[in-house]
Scaffold this active site. Sequence first.
Site, PDB file in Angstrom:
ATOM      1  N   LYS A   5      24.230  -5.693   5.012  1.00  0.00           N
ATOM      2  CA  LYS A   5      23.759  -5.528   6.394  1.00  0.00           C
ATOM      3  C   LYS A   5      24.765  -6.077   7.389  1.00  0.00           C
ATOM      4  O   LYS A   5      24.788  -5.675   8.549  1.00  0.00           O
ATOM      5  CB  LYS A   5      22.420  -6.264   6.586  1.00  0.00           C
ATOM      6  CG  LYS A   5      21.302  -5.785   5.689  1.00  0.00           C
ATOM      7  CD  LYS A   5      19.951  -6.397   6.062  1.00  0.00           C
ATOM      8  CE  LYS A   5      19.882  -7.891   5.846  1.00  0.00           C
ATOM      9  NZ  LYS A   5      19.926  -8.261   4.419  1.00  0.00           N
ATOM     10  N   LYS A  30      31.082 -17.262   3.084  1.00  0.00           N
ATOM     11  CA  LYS A  30      30.517 -17.097   4.423  1.00  0.00           C
ATOM     12  C   LYS A  30      31.115 -18.061   5.443  1.00  0.00           C
ATOM     13  O   LYS A  30      31.178 -17.755   6.632  1.00  0.00           O
ATOM     14  CB  LYS A  30      28.996 -17.272   4.370  1.00  0.00           C
ATOM     15  CG  LYS A  30      28.275 -16.145   3.646  1.00  0.00           C
ATOM     16  CD  LYS A  30      26.764 -16.310   3.691  1.00  0.00           C
ATOM     17  CE  LYS A  30      26.062 -15.152   3.007  1.00  0.00           C
ATOM     18  NZ  LYS A  30      24.586 -15.266   3.080  1.00  0.00           N
ATOM     19  N   LYS A  41      29.764  -5.538  -2.211  1.00  0.00           N
ATOM     20  CA  LYS A  41      28.371  -5.101  -2.171  1.00  0.00           C
ATOM     21  C   LYS A  41      28.045  -4.468  -0.824  1.00  0.00           C
ATOM     22  O   LYS A  41      28.597  -4.860   0.209  1.00  0.00           O
ATOM     23  CB  LYS A  41      27.435  -6.307  -2.379  1.00  0.00           C
ATOM     24  CG  LYS A  41      27.262  -6.740  -3.808  1.00  0.00           C
ATOM     25  CD  LYS A  41      26.247  -7.856  -3.933  1.00  0.00           C
ATOM     26  CE  LYS A  41      24.841  -7.392  -3.632  1.00  0.00           C
ATOM     27  NZ  LYS A  41      23.817  -8.435  -3.859  1.00  0.00           N
TER      28      LYS A  41
END
Length: 331
Positions: free
Chosen positions: A197, A111, A194
């Site tokens: 969102k 991230k 994966k």
Amino acid sequence: MRDIVFSGIQPSGTLHLGNYLGALCNWAELQDKYNCLFCVVDLHAITANKYSSIKDNVLKTVATYLACGIDPKKSAIFNQSTVPHHAELCWLLSCYTPLGWLSRMTQFKSKAGNDKSKASLGLYSYPVLMAADILLYKAKYIPVGDDQRQHIELTRDIANVFNSHYQISYFIPPEALILQDSARIMSLKDGLKKMSKSDDSDYSRINLDDDSDAIAEKIKKAKTDSTIGFEFSLLQGRPEVYNLINIYSALSNISVEKTCQKIDKYDTKNFKKELADLIITRLNPIRNKINDLLQDKSYLYSIMKSGAERAQEISSKNIKDVKEIIGFPQI
């Protein structure tokens, strides 16, 4: 007395099919066996400073929990920021957590990107907050996907180092509750990632509030390959096709191998059409329920208020215990 189960999802956008099949439908089945606390982890949602509609997202996440079968009479549903003990225990536990442990966390590396010096302290230390979320309630089981084992192991390490420091067996090192029938749903654009969102492309996921036309269009455009047929033994080398079959399997409650046998004579177009119809049939009632619940925000706030009160009955005692163990004077 029932063991405590804790889990939560960030309100960082509309929940999707991966959240449903990987978590929510399994959470609903745990309620009759455990004392369940299902949190909307809004403190975690600000670590990347990307989300401006946190209040709306929290309400939508609560509505989604309810629409997917989480019963507020059986489980505490609340948002993290309304129970201040989460942040308080995070600070206390951070004083017992070596930097080296946090530096090994793979999600921070992914991230933070290439320039880690620009990442926030919150993004770096959020695994300690995750540990605090769990240990605050002395939860025994944490329903997670297999890819989340690292966070549970860190929580166990923090619990053990605290216990060892004070030579006391206070925190219960939690156990990952890996649900065998929990489907790991991947992106519709990349079968090796994966469903998320935060993906830039809305076509990478099926949102739980997508209408029938949107679902049909997304499945129609989902990435596949040029190989003909659905041979089970070849699926590992066909990640996008495997993902679509896995979705069909999870929604039909049959094995992937039996799904391959069922669709053996289909071409890709026909399989996608049947898959889209199956998703629409399963998700339409959920979408309608979410929309109905969002019309009554006062009801959603009442659910969160009641859930927070139930959570604080546990957390207030436990945070008091922790401070007494550390040695802070109690007034």
